[in-house]
Design an enzyme around this catalytic site. Structure first.
Site, short mmCIF file in Angstrom:
data_model
loop_
_atom_site.label_atom_id
_atom_site.label_comp_id
_atom_site.label_asym_id
_atom_site.label_seq_id
_atom_site.Cartn_x
_atom_site.Cartn_y
_atom_site.Cartn_z
N LYS A 105 -9.51 0.19 -5.62
CA LYS A 105 -9.27 0.39 -4.53
C LYS A 105 -10.54 1.17 -4.14
CE LYS A 105 -7.83 2.02 -0.62
NZ LYS A 105 -6.73 3.20 -0.44
N HIS B 249 1.52 5.48 -1.53
CA HIS B 249 1.25 6.71 -2.48
C HIS B 249 2.47 7.31 -3.07
CE1 HIS B 249 -2.76 6.75 -0.82
NE2 HIS B 249 -2.20 6.16 0.27
N ASP C 270 1.52 2.93 3.56
CA ASP C 270 0.63 3.82 3.33
C ASP C 270 1.56 4.98 3.29
OD1 ASP C 270 -1.82 5.20 2.88
OD2 ASP C 270 -2.15 5.48 4.93
N HIS D 267 0.73 -1.17 -0.08
CA HIS D 267 0.02 -0.02 0.11
C HIS D 267 1.01 1.15 -0.08
CE1 HIS D 267 -3.87 2.24 1.45
NE2 HIS D 267 -2.83 3.13 1.26
N HIS E 169 -10.48 1.29 1.95
CA HIS E 169 -10.18 2.51 3.04
C HIS E 169 -11.42 2.38 3.69
CE1 HIS E 169 -8.57 6.43 4.52
NE2 HIS E 169 -9.73 6.31 5.25
N HIS F 260 -4.46 -0.40 5.85
CA HIS F 260 -4.00 0.32 7.03
C HIS F 260 -5.14 0.28 8.09
CE1 HIS F 260 -6.83 3.20 4.91
NE2 HIS F 260 -5.92 3.50 4.09
C1 NCD Z 1 -3.46 9.17 2.09
C2 NCD Z 1 -3.01 10.23 0.95
O1 NCD Z 1 -2.44 11.36 1.30
O2 NCD Z 1 -3.15 10.02 -0.24
N1 NCD Z 1 -3.33 9.73 3.33
C3 NCD Z 1 -3.40 9.18 4.44
O3 NCD Z 1 -3.34 9.90 5.59
N2 NCD Z 1 -3.20 7.91 4.52
C4 NCD Z 1 -4.42 8.79 1.49
C5 NCD Z 1 -4.96 7.42 2.35
O4 NCD Z 1 -4.75 6.60 2.34
O5 NCD Z 1 -6.14 7.62 3.19
ZN ZN Z 2 -3.34 5.16 1.83
#
Ligand code: NCD
Ligand code: ZN
Length: 350
Positions: free
Chosen positions: A105, A17, A254, A15, A143, A181
């Site tokens: 997702k 970003h 995450d 997971h 999520h 998460h």
């Molecule tokens: C994530 C993001 O910034 O893209 N932020 C987070 O707090 N985890 C989005 C997400 O996974 O909820």
């Molecule tokens: Zn995330």
């Protein structure tokens, strides 16, 4: 004798970003250094809703790797599609047949960063899509927080289990679902005991910190992420789950980069940046629990097994020693503050 070096099969991040453009170029090297593969979240602006968009995004990730001097083939992004009310069953079939996306997702609309286009009516408008995913074996990554503004922010995950997860899995019992998460004891118990193909990813911040960290001597925006850090009892349950022998709990950082200015703000963004030091953070948590011997299963074995992908063959090492987390890192024209900046960890990767 205390273990000084831990050698494990190269881990994957289930997971992540990565963002786009300059931000992507700034962060890709961190993940590629520690992980062989990563499941890349589709919450760009606009979101990655089709296989064509996912393939174009994968190509941009590969270009960023070239720019960062990362050898092609040393890191593989695993792409995902962002579920909307308009996702079509055909797109699911296309994703499966082309291997252009390994999962879909669910961001409940309004739940977190860039989730406005998310599904609003999962069991209604999305039912044909879910049915197709179940049939072709494409996992749904969730999520898991309700978006009801009346729901307390600390209760949103537990409420999601009753209001969404249980009805969803009852309607589609063979659908492969990853509760992303996971942050609560309630979530751990649900995932551990549920029947059928369900799993969860766990972040380093939820295994190392409880909600006090957000308020230690003042507001600490770099500990703010969604789902938000919870009470100590929940942190303990997550650590127990990660270090247990259940195959259902595996690594997903995450890591969610936002510039320093967007975090230290009157309305700061949610997300902790951990790609730089993910394995050091996880090793610290497992070491604290006296369960370093379980880190390999969590980081490198259970994820590929759940996704039906081959395990990596290369190995990596973590060494005992001080690692001072930098105060900030460059992030395009701006900077980013990593989780636990300035703190010293007892493990070093590589
Ligand atoms: C994530 C993001 O910034 O893209 N932020 C987070 O707090 N985890 C989005 C997400 O996974 O909820
Ligand atoms: Zn995330």
């Amino acid at each position: 004798m205390t273990l000084q070096t831990l050698t494990i099969i190269k881990p994957d991040d289930w997971h992540l970003h990565l963002r786009d453009g300059e931000a992507l170029e700034a962060v890709i090297g961190h993940t590629a250094r520690q992980f062989a593969r990563a499941v890349v979240m589709p919450n760009l602006k606009p979101p990655v809703t089709t296989v064509a968009l996912a393939q174009a995004y994968a190509a941009r990730i590969k270009q960023a790797m070239v720019k960062a001097g990362i050898a092609a083939g040393s890191f593989t992004p695993l792409m995902t599609l962002y579920l909307t009310d308009n996702t079509s069953p055909d797109e699911i079939v296309r994703a499966k047949e082309s291997s252009g996306a390994i999962a879909v997702k669910l961001y409940p609309a309004g739940a977190t960063t860039n989730s406005d286009a998310g599904a609003t009516d999962l069991l209604g408008r999305c039912s044909k899509v879910l049915e197709t995913m179940q049939r072709v074996g494409l996992p749904l990554l969730v999520h898991g927080e309700v978006t009801d503004p009346a729901a307390d922010v600390f209760d949103r995950e537990a409420l999601f289990i009753d209001r969404v997860m249980i009805p969803l899995r009852k309607a589609f019992p063979a659908l492969r679902v990853v509760f992303e998460h996971l942050t609560t004891k309630d979530g751990v118990e649900y995932v551990r005991d549920a029947e059928g193909p369900v799993a969860a990813t766990l972040t380093p911040q939820h295994m190392l910190y409880n909600r006090n960290s957000i308020f230690q001597g003042g507001v600490r925006p770099h500990f703010y992420c969604l789902p938000i850090l919870k009470r100590e009892v929940h942190r303990q349950a997550l650590l127990d789950a990660a270090t247990s022998d259940s195959p259902r709990f595996f690594l997903g950082t995450d890591s969610a980069p936002h510039s320093r200015g967007l975090k230290e703000n009157s309305c700061g963004c949610a997300g902790c940046y951990t790609a730089l030091h993910a394995m050091e953070l996880y090793a610290t948590a497992f070491d604290q629990a006296g369960k370093l011997d379980r880190l390999e299963a969590f980081a490198s074995l259970r994820g590929p097994d759940f996704y039906g992908l081959p395990r990596n063959t290369e190995t990596v090492s973590l060494h005992r020693g001080s690692f001072v987390i930098p105060n900030e890192l460059s992030f395009g024209q701006e900077t980013i503050v990593p989780l636990a900046a300035g703190e010293t960890l007892g493990w070093k990767f590589g």
